[in-house]
Design a protein around this motif. Structure first.
Motif, PDB file in Angstrom:
ATOM      1  N   ARG A   9      25.077 -27.578  24.824  1.00  0.00           N
ATOM      2  CA  ARG A   9      25.854 -27.512  23.948  1.00  0.00           C
ATOM      3  C   ARG A   9      27.135 -26.526  24.012  1.00  0.00           C
ATOM      4  O   ARG A   9      28.234 -27.027  23.791  1.00  0.00           O
ATOM      5  N   LEU A  10      26.863 -25.298  24.530  1.00  0.00           N
ATOM      6  CA  LEU A  10      27.896 -24.488  25.114  1.00  0.00           C
ATOM      7  C   LEU A  10      28.756 -25.237  26.393  1.00  0.00           C
ATOM      8  O   LEU A  10      30.053 -24.984  25.936  1.00  0.00           O
ATOM      9  N   SER A  12      29.637 -28.048  26.244  1.00  0.00           N
ATOM     10  CA  SER A  12      30.535 -29.150  25.656  1.00  0.00           C
ATOM     11  C   SER A  12      31.586 -28.734  24.813  1.00  0.00           C
ATOM     12  O   SER A  12      32.548 -29.158  24.403  1.00  0.00           O
ATOM     13  N   LEU A  13      31.509 -27.333  24.621  1.00  0.00           N
ATOM     14  CA  LEU A  13      32.702 -26.701  23.667  1.00  0.00           C
ATOM     15  C   LEU A  13      33.766 -26.438  24.323  1.00  0.00           C
ATOM     16  O   LEU A  13      33.851 -26.178  25.616  1.00  0.00           O
ATOM     17  N   SER A  14      34.977 -26.358  23.555  1.00  0.00           N
ATOM     18  CA  SER A  14      36.254 -26.024  24.328  1.00  0.00           C
ATOM     19  C   SER A  14      36.418 -24.652  24.443  1.00  0.00           C
ATOM     20  O   SER A  14      35.562 -23.802  23.875  1.00  0.00           O
ATOM     21  N   SER A  16      38.455 -22.426  23.410  1.00  0.00           N
ATOM     22  CA  SER A  16      38.700 -21.650  22.310  1.00  0.00           C
ATOM     23  C   SER A  16      37.613 -21.654  21.203  1.00  0.00           C
ATOM     24  O   SER A  16      37.460 -20.298  20.800  1.00  0.00           O
ATOM     25  N   GLU A  17      36.650 -22.560  21.274  1.00  0.00           N
ATOM     26  CA  GLU A  17      35.430 -22.391  20.753  1.00  0.00           C
ATOM     27  C   GLU A  17      34.596 -21.401  21.207  1.00  0.00           C
ATOM     28  O   GLU A  17      33.932 -20.638  20.621  1.00  0.00           O
ATOM     29  N   LYS A  18      34.697 -21.359  22.694  1.00  0.00           N
ATOM     30  CA  LYS A  18      33.694 -20.142  23.300  1.00  0.00           C
ATOM     31  C   LYS A  18      34.178 -18.733  23.066  1.00  0.00           C
ATOM     32  O   LYS A  18      33.540 -17.989  22.977  1.00  0.00           O
ATOM     33  N   LYS A  20      35.891 -17.724  20.349  1.00  0.00           N
ATOM     34  CA  LYS A  20      35.402 -17.531  18.913  1.00  0.00           C
ATOM     35  C   LYS A  20      33.830 -16.989  18.912  1.00  0.00           C
ATOM     36  O   LYS A  20      33.607 -16.031  18.376  1.00  0.00           O
ATOM     37  N   ILE A  21      32.945 -17.523  19.806  1.00  0.00           N
ATOM     38  CA  ILE A  21      31.611 -17.133  19.881  1.00  0.00           C
ATOM     39  C   ILE A  21      31.700 -15.746  20.397  1.00  0.00           C
ATOM     40  O   ILE A  21      30.942 -14.866  20.015  1.00  0.00           O
TER      41      ILE A  21
END
Length: 50
Positions: A9-10, A12-14, A16-18, A20-21
């Motif tokens: 799942r991680l 596959s994230l973009s 910018s999404e990483k 944010k996390i």
């Protein structure tokens, strides 16, 4: 969630999404530190017991 599923799942994230996390985790860590539940971190300081 299984560790392998979380990694998929991680991965596959973009980017910018990483980011944010990571920002949420940093904010959570600072909140815990400010509450006194965790001592303030210092860079380069040796860990106790070493």
């Amino acid at each position: 969630m299984a560790k392998s599923k979380m990694r998929e799942r991680l991965a596959s994230l973009s980017f910018s999404e990483k980011v944010k996390i990571l920002e949420k985790l940093r904010d959570r860590s600072r909140t815990i530190e400010a509450s006194g539940l965790r001592p303030k971190a210092t860079l380069g300081a040796p860990k106790k017991g070493n």
